[in-house]
Design an enzyme around this catalytic site. Structure first.
Site, mmCIF file in Angstrom:
data_model
loop_
_atom_site.group_PDB
_atom_site.id
_atom_site.type_symbol
_atom_site.label_atom_id
_atom_site.label_comp_id
_atom_site.label_asym_id
_atom_site.label_seq_id
_atom_site.Cartn_x
_atom_site.Cartn_y
_atom_site.Cartn_z
ATOM 1 N N HIS A 1 2.092 3.528 -9.201
ATOM 2 C CA HIS A 1 2.033 2.228 -9.304
ATOM 3 C C HIS A 1 2.959 1.339 -10.056
ATOM 4 O O HIS A 1 3.310 0.530 -10.173
ATOM 5 C CB HIS A 1 0.613 1.695 -9.952
ATOM 6 N N ARG B 1 -0.405 7.997 -2.615
ATOM 7 C CA ARG B 1 0.882 8.736 -1.768
ATOM 8 C C ARG B 1 2.208 9.255 -2.565
ATOM 9 O O ARG B 1 2.532 10.068 -2.125
ATOM 10 C CB ARG B 1 0.875 8.289 -0.705
ATOM 11 N N LEU C 1 10.516 -20.688 -5.142
ATOM 12 C CA LEU C 1 9.830 -19.826 -3.967
ATOM 13 C C LEU C 1 7.760 -20.115 -5.046
ATOM 14 O O LEU C 1 7.950 -20.189 -5.888
ATOM 15 C CB LEU C 1 9.957 -18.174 -3.960
ATOM 16 N N ASP D 1 0.814 -1.364 -0.380
ATOM 17 C CA ASP D 1 -0.277 0.166 0.314
ATOM 18 C C ASP D 1 1.175 1.408 0.541
ATOM 19 O O ASP D 1 1.543 1.189 0.451
ATOM 20 C CB ASP D 1 -0.836 -0.220 0.876
HETATM 21 C C1 IPE Z 1 -5.418 -2.896 0.130
HETATM 22 O O1 IPE Z 1 -4.980 -1.617 -0.400
HETATM 23 C C2 IPE Z 1 -5.157 -3.419 -1.212
HETATM 24 C C3 IPE Z 1 -4.327 -3.790 -2.011
HETATM 25 C C4 IPE Z 1 -3.104 -2.923 -1.220
HETATM 26 C C5 IPE Z 1 -3.725 -3.893 -3.412
HETATM 27 P P1 IPE Z 1 -6.676 0.063 -0.008
HETATM 28 O O2 IPE Z 1 -5.477 1.313 -0.419
HETATM 29 O O3 IPE Z 1 -7.057 -0.440 -1.252
HETATM 30 O O4 IPE Z 1 -6.970 -0.280 1.278
HETATM 31 P P2 IPE Z 1 -7.561 1.224 2.112
HETATM 32 O O5 IPE Z 1 -8.616 1.462 1.006
HETATM 33 O O6 IPE Z 1 -6.864 1.829 2.525
HETATM 34 O O7 IPE Z 1 -8.205 -0.247 3.108
HETATM 35 C C1 IPE Z 2 -1.889 0.079 -3.591
HETATM 36 O O1 IPE Z 2 -1.666 1.703 -3.286
HETATM 37 C C2 IPE Z 2 -1.972 -0.426 -4.767
HETATM 38 C C3 IPE Z 2 -3.473 -1.124 -4.864
HETATM 39 C C4 IPE Z 2 -4.705 -0.995 -3.817
HETATM 40 C C5 IPE Z 2 -3.548 -1.436 -5.896
HETATM 41 P P1 IPE Z 2 -2.833 2.195 -2.962
HETATM 42 O O2 IPE Z 2 -3.429 2.635 -4.904
HETATM 43 O O3 IPE Z 2 -4.063 2.190 -2.490
HETATM 44 O O4 IPE Z 2 -2.032 3.771 -2.459
HETATM 45 P P2 IPE Z 2 -2.545 4.660 -1.335
HETATM 46 O O5 IPE Z 2 -2.879 4.183 -0.495
HETATM 47 O O6 IPE Z 2 -3.874 5.404 -2.236
HETATM 48 O O7 IPE Z 2 -1.294 5.666 -1.424
HETATM 49 MG MG MG Z 3 -4.153 2.368 -0.279
#
Ligand code: IPE
Ligand code: IPE
Ligand code: MG
Length: 256
Positions: free
Chosen positions: A44, A31, A138, A27
């Site tokens: 991403h 940001r 793995l 995650d």
């Molecule tokens: C969880 O992250 C899903 C993945 C990292 C794939 P999200 O960004 O979707 O989760 P929330 O919305 O902060 O709970």
């Molecule tokens: C995780 O990063 C990737 C996915 C959920 C696909 P985010 O896209 O949720 O990034 P933040 O949490 O908004 O920074």
């Molecule tokens: Mg996120």
């Protein structure tokens, strides 16, 4: 990927304290991009490098199973442009990485509601799984269109179908009988879950499988994840006392 040549963290001596199965909620990409005044898709793309680093790390540390949360059931609700960019990235990443993963003897599997993806992506995922199916160094589980609730529901549905077919007795459907229907039933549950990006929640990841997993949360945003950060998480894990509901082992308790 240079996993075969890596030396700095080769640490065969402390292998017992190394998780057999590491799960990660990757995650913080959005940001990370926002801090650089870039679109979320930029984050991403940057996150792909951290995936490579993490796979190399697992190979080096002899971690047998790595499960990555790449796209949740709920992530479909994001704007079309972001979902489209992610699908594009998955396609390109698969084409780019699969040869090297195979060379490194990584078995790659995609876990989730795969029918939600385009034909092109499904074909690529299927081909990658088939090609690497015999690899044993793995196991890399990539959770896409995955949700812990979906997993439990699909397990319950398949068990109900088996009951209807007379293959199992509904009255005997306890935890042990349902477990084989869950995704990834062939590998041990995760020993350690790392979530990057600062949030302290599971976000519908492996709800069943995380029952006794050690949790490690870090503010590091996923694209910044590196071997040092992974070392920190594993060091922390090595000092946890896992009790699984029991009392501490008297020998260990006396020694500490
Ligand atoms: C969880 O992250 C899903 C993945 C990292 C794939 P999200 O960004 O979707 O989760 P929330 O919305 O902060 O709970
Ligand atoms: C995780 O990063 C990737 C996915 C959920 C696909 P985010 O896209 O949720 O990034 P933040 O949490 O908004 O920074
Ligand atoms: Mg996120």
């Amino acid at each position: 990927m240079t996993a075969r040549n890596a030396t700095s963290n080769d640490d065969a001596g402390s292998r017992e304290r190394i998780p057999r199965h590491l799960a990660i909620v990757m995650d913080g990409n959005g940001r990370w991009a926002r801090r650089r005044a870039q679109p979320r898709s930029f984050g991403h793309r940057a996150g792909q490098k951290a995936v490579r680093t993490t796979v190399e790390y697992c190979l080096r540390r002899h971690i047998g199973v790595l499960t990555l949360f790449a796209f949740s059931s709920e992530n479909w609700k994001r704007p079309d442009t972001e979902v489209g960019a992610l699908m594009d990235l998955f396609l390109k990443a698969l084409d780019k990485e699969i040869d090297e993963l195979h060379q490194n003897e990584v078995r790659v599997r995609f876990i989730g509601e795969l029918s939600a993806f385009s034909e092109a992506l499904r074909t690529r995922m299927h081909a990658a799984s088939l090609r690497t199916a015999g690899n044993t160094r793995l196991t890399l589980n990539v959770c896409v269109s995955y949700g812990g609730r979906w997993d439990i529901a699909q397990a319950a549905r398949r068990a109900a179908e088996a009951a209807l077919a007379g293959e199992i007795d509904p009255a005997s459907l306890d935890e042990a009988a349902l477990a084989p229907y869950l995704c990834m039933a062939d590998v041990p549950s995760p020993d350690l879950l790392i979530r990057t990006g600062g949030e302290r929640r599971i976000s519908n990841f492996l709800l069943w499988q995380l029952a006794y997993t050690e949790l490690y949360f870090t503010d590091t945003l996923w694209p910044d994840m590196d071997a040092t950060q992974l070392d920190n998480a594993l060091d922390d894990y090595a000092h946890r006392e896992r009790r699984f509901g029991c009392v501490p082992d008297p020998v260990t308790a006396r020694a500490s």
